[in-house]
Each structure stands twice: as C-alpha cells, then as structure tokens.
Design a protein around this motif. Structure first.
Motif, PDB file in Angstrom:
ATOM      1  N   VAL A 199      12.544 -16.338 -52.317  1.00  0.00           N
ATOM      2  CA  VAL A 199      11.873 -16.139 -53.607  1.00  0.00           C
ATOM      3  C   VAL A 199      12.832 -15.409 -54.540  1.00  0.00           C
ATOM      4  N   LEU A 200      13.167 -16.069 -55.662  1.00  0.00           N
ATOM      5  CA  LEU A 200      14.090 -15.499 -56.638  1.00  0.00           C
ATOM      6  C   LEU A 200      13.354 -14.657 -57.674  1.00  0.00           C
ATOM      7  N   TRP A 201      12.141 -15.100 -58.049  1.00  0.00           N
ATOM      8  CA  TRP A 201      11.390 -14.419 -59.108  1.00  0.00           C
ATOM      9  C   TRP A 201       9.903 -14.687 -58.911  1.00  0.00           C
ATOM     10  N   LYS A 202       9.086 -13.689 -59.290  1.00  0.00           N
ATOM     11  CA  LYS A 202       7.632 -13.819 -59.182  1.00  0.00           C
ATOM     12  C   LYS A 202       6.995 -13.295 -60.462  1.00  0.00           C
ATOM     13  N   SER A 203       5.977 -14.003 -60.959  1.00  0.00           N
ATOM     14  CA  SER A 203       5.326 -13.622 -62.215  1.00  0.00           C
ATOM     15  C   SER A 203       4.287 -12.530 -62.001  1.00  0.00           C
ATOM     16  N   LYS A 204       3.740 -12.039 -63.090  1.00  0.00           N
ATOM     17  CA  LYS A 204       2.585 -11.152 -63.005  1.00  0.00           C
ATOM     18  C   LYS A 204       1.368 -11.998 -62.602  1.00  0.00           C
ATOM     19  N   GLY A 205       0.254 -11.333 -62.321  1.00  0.00           N
ATOM     20  CA  GLY A 205      -0.919 -12.042 -61.830  1.00  0.00           C
ATOM     21  C   GLY A 205      -1.866 -12.516 -62.924  1.00  0.00           C
ATOM     22  N   TYR A 206      -2.479 -13.684 -62.700  1.00  0.00           N
ATOM     23  CA  TYR A 206      -3.480 -14.257 -63.600  1.00  0.00           C
ATOM     24  C   TYR A 206      -4.723 -14.640 -62.779  1.00  0.00           C
ATOM     25  N   THR A 207      -5.854 -14.780 -63.488  1.00  0.00           N
ATOM     26  CA  THR A 207      -7.075 -15.245 -62.824  1.00  0.00           C
ATOM     27  C   THR A 207      -6.762 -16.555 -62.103  1.00  0.00           C
ATOM     28  N   PRO A 208      -7.131 -16.671 -60.833  1.00  0.00           N
ATOM     29  CA  PRO A 208      -6.703 -17.827 -60.043  1.00  0.00           C
ATOM     30  C   PRO A 208      -7.494 -19.100 -60.344  1.00  0.00           C
ATOM     31  N   HIS A 209      -7.268 -20.104 -59.521  1.00  0.00           N
ATOM     32  CA  HIS A 209      -7.912 -21.404 -59.672  1.00  0.00           C
ATOM     33  C   HIS A 209      -9.431 -21.270 -59.748  1.00  0.00           C
ATOM     34  N   ALA A 210     -10.028 -22.158 -60.491  1.00  0.00           N
ATOM     35  CA  ALA A 210     -11.485 -22.165 -60.649  1.00  0.00           C
ATOM     36  C   ALA A 210     -12.113 -23.230 -59.755  1.00  0.00           C
ATOM     37  N   LEU A 211     -13.238 -22.893 -59.173  1.00  0.00           N
ATOM     38  CA  LEU A 211     -14.107 -23.903 -58.575  1.00  0.00           C
ATOM     39  C   LEU A 211     -15.188 -24.135 -59.622  1.00  0.00           C
ATOM     40  N   ALA A 212     -15.173 -25.303 -60.232  1.00  0.00           N
ATOM     41  CA  ALA A 212     -16.036 -25.578 -61.380  1.00  0.00           C
ATOM     42  C   ALA A 212     -16.902 -26.794 -61.138  1.00  0.00           C
ATOM     43  N   THR A 213     -17.997 -26.878 -61.865  1.00  0.00           N
ATOM     44  CA  THR A 213     -18.935 -27.984 -61.692  1.00  0.00           C
ATOM     45  C   THR A 213     -19.072 -28.783 -62.984  1.00  0.00           C
ATOM     46  N   HIS A 214     -19.433 -30.040 -62.809  1.00  0.00           N
ATOM     47  CA  HIS A 214     -19.644 -30.943 -63.946  1.00  0.00           C
ATOM     48  C   HIS A 214     -20.766 -30.394 -64.829  1.00  0.00           C
ATOM     49  N   PRO A 215     -20.661 -30.556 -66.154  1.00  0.00           N
ATOM     50  CA  PRO A 215     -21.697 -29.994 -67.043  1.00  0.00           C
ATOM     51  C   PRO A 215     -23.093 -30.544 -66.806  1.00  0.00           C
ATOM     52  N   LYS A 216     -23.199 -31.707 -66.176  1.00  0.00           N
ATOM     53  CA  LYS A 216     -24.517 -32.295 -65.935  1.00  0.00           C
ATOM     54  C   LYS A 216     -25.180 -31.786 -64.654  1.00  0.00           C
ATOM     55  N   MET A 217     -24.455 -31.002 -63.865  1.00  0.00           N
ATOM     56  CA  MET A 217     -25.062 -30.490 -62.638  1.00  0.00           C
ATOM     57  C   MET A 217     -26.159 -29.489 -62.985  1.00  0.00           C
ATOM     58  N   SER A 218     -27.276 -29.593 -62.317  1.00  0.00           N
ATOM     59  CA  SER A 218     -28.422 -28.737 -62.610  1.00  0.00           C
ATOM     60  C   SER A 218     -28.159 -27.301 -62.169  1.00  0.00           C
ATOM     61  N   PRO A 219     -28.794 -26.334 -62.826  1.00  0.00           N
ATOM     62  CA  PRO A 219     -28.651 -24.932 -62.414  1.00  0.00           C
ATOM     63  C   PRO A 219     -29.046 -24.711 -60.955  1.00  0.00           C
ATOM     64  N   SER A 220     -30.073 -25.409 -60.485  1.00  0.00           N
ATOM     65  CA  SER A 220     -30.512 -25.204 -59.097  1.00  0.00           C
ATOM     66  C   SER A 220     -29.476 -25.709 -58.106  1.00  0.00           C
ATOM     67  N   ASP A 221     -28.822 -26.828 -58.421  1.00  0.00           N
ATOM     68  CA  ASP A 221     -27.784 -27.343 -57.524  1.00  0.00           C
ATOM     69  C   ASP A 221     -26.570 -26.427 -57.548  1.00  0.00           C
TER      70      ASP A 221
END
Length: 274
Positions: A199-221
């Motif tokens: 490892v030559l260089w490493k960045s500062k930290g950022y919010t990691p990958h998102a687990l996201a859902t399609h906008p049509k998915m119901s709140p209950s699901d």
C-alpha cells in the motif's frame, strides 16, 4: 354427501391467501468489485438468511462489470442493491433508490497499491505512469484516488480493468505501475497475491457502500429486510455470514448519511472526468 362438503371446504381453505406461502420475488444486486463467482459465494449466505427471515424469495444478481451495473441501476432493475457511495448519491437523486443499511462502524478508504518490490516509494514517483482502476465511477478505488493524484499535480494515464481483483492482479503481475482499490477488497485477496502488493497511499474515511432499495418497495418490506439485517448483526451463531462479506454488522441508514460524499460535488456529474 356431508364428507364431500367437508372435503371441498378444506380445499378452499388450503388455497386461500391466508394459507399461501409468501413468494414475493426480489432481486439483490451486488456491485461487481470482484468476480461473479466470488461474489455469489460470499453473499449467498446473507441472501439465504434474509429469505429465511422474511419469507421473500431473494435472488442474487450482479453484472459483468461496473458500467453495466450502473446502467441497470439507472433503469431501476434491482429491488435491493449494494452500491458504492458515488452510485448511491447519483441514483438516489436520479432514480430514487433509498438507503436502508450500511456496514456498522466502518469508513470507506481508497488506496493505491504497487508491487511489493517496486522502486516507487512516493506518489510523486508515479508521474507519467499507467495506473489501473476498476471503472470510472468506482468511488474510493477510482474517484478518490485519482482526484488525490490530480490534486498533487501528478500526471498519470488511467486504465480501467473492470473489477478490484483485476486491478490487484494486474499490478501484482507488473502490467501496471500502480492501481486503485479499497481496504476491504485488498484484505479479501488470496494471501499469495496480497503479499506481493504494497500500500503506497490511503485516503481519509468516507461513509461506506449503501444497501439501498428501489423507490417502489413498500415500507413494510423495507422494514422486514432491515429487521433481518439487524437480527443477523446480533446473532453470534451466524457471525460467519457477516465474515464472508467482510462485515462486522449492519446499521440502519438514511439518505443524509452520505452528505459527506455529496459535499465532494461529484453527484451532479454523469461521469467523473478522468
């Protein structure tokens, strides 16, 4: 005839919705940072856990490369998707994907690797070099690392090789002087490859990958899936499932968690200019 009436009534009851098995089918897509085979091996146990917990039929999906994955997100093809921070801020805005969860107690860091025995000792030594990246819109592995090189006024030639694993292999075999990646995928490499990289260089930290859902998915699901993820995070007997994807657990998330990424001003770009 009374027995026939009872028989028919029983048949009607068995076939009513109240007795039906939940067969809701959902796609769960994972950004192709690694080979489809490796992703399926690592993520299928989690998908099986969600299926068992919710009763939904959840099917693993990925794409042949990151640009194809991006195109599928743009068309809203996935019900659930594990996507990098850049993808999330873009497709949250354009398609409406909604944050559900992210890795617990984790920040995403980009890094630049070189062959272990390379004469390259500092980033300045990369001036004029060919540098391997997974894809133009890979957030930490490409956008953050290449932005840092440009900020340092280091001229380089980007080469895109479709996945994180391909970056590491290309650098390890000497095809390129350096490559961009992230800590999690580097740590997931076989020992015989990882030991040949530095490892030559490493960045500062950022919010990691998102687990996201399609906008049509119901709140209950959405809630049912989130409940499964949080239950797994506190289920010591199944901790091996999380270890398989390099997680220590999930935490519930909201769209604003990625404001640190939005602050970089890259969400409005259809493609990062590299």
């Amino acid at each position: 005839m009374r027995w026939l009436a009872k028989f028919l009534l029983l048949g009607l009851l068995v076939n009513t919705p109240a007795f039906a098995v939940n067969t809701k089918a959902l796609t769960f897509a994972v950004v192709p940072q690694q080979s489809a085979k490796k992703l399926a091996e690592n993520w299928q146990p989690l998908i099986d856990y969600i299926t068992k917990s919710t009763g939904f039929e959840v099917n693993f999906k990925t794409a042949k490369d990151i640009p194809t994955f991006e195109a599928n997100l743009a068309e809203g093809k996935y019900d659930i998707a594990y996507m990098n921070p850049y993808h999330f801020v873009v497709f949250n805005d354009s398609v409406g994907y909604r944050a559900l969860a992210r890795q617990r107690d984790k920040k995403l860091q980009g890094l630049i690797v070189v062959p272990k025995d390379s004469s390259v000792k500092t980033l300045d030594d990369l001036s004029g070099s060919e540098v391997a990246f997974p894809a133009p819109a890979a957030f930490a592995a490409t956008i953050i690392t290449s932005a840092h090189l440009r900020m340092k006024n280091i001229a380089f030639v980007p080469r895109y090789v479709n996945s994180h694993d391909s970056v590491y292999l290309a650098v390890q075999r000497g095809f390129f002087d350096a490559g961009g990646g992230i800590v999690r995928t580097l740590e997931g490499l076989p020992t015989n490859i990882k030991k040949e990289l530095r490892v030559l260089w490493k960045s500062k930290g950022y919010t990691p990958h998102a687990l996201a859902t399609h906008p049509k998915m119901s709140p209950s699901d959405r809630q049912a899936i989130l409940n499964a993820l949080l239950a797994l995070s506190n289920d010591s007997s199944n901790h091996w499932i999380l270890q398989g994807i390099g997680f220590n657990g999930f935490t519930a998330s909201q769209d604003s968690d990625w404001n640190d990424v939005r602050a970089l001003g890259i969400a409005s770009l259809s493609r990062p200019h590299l």
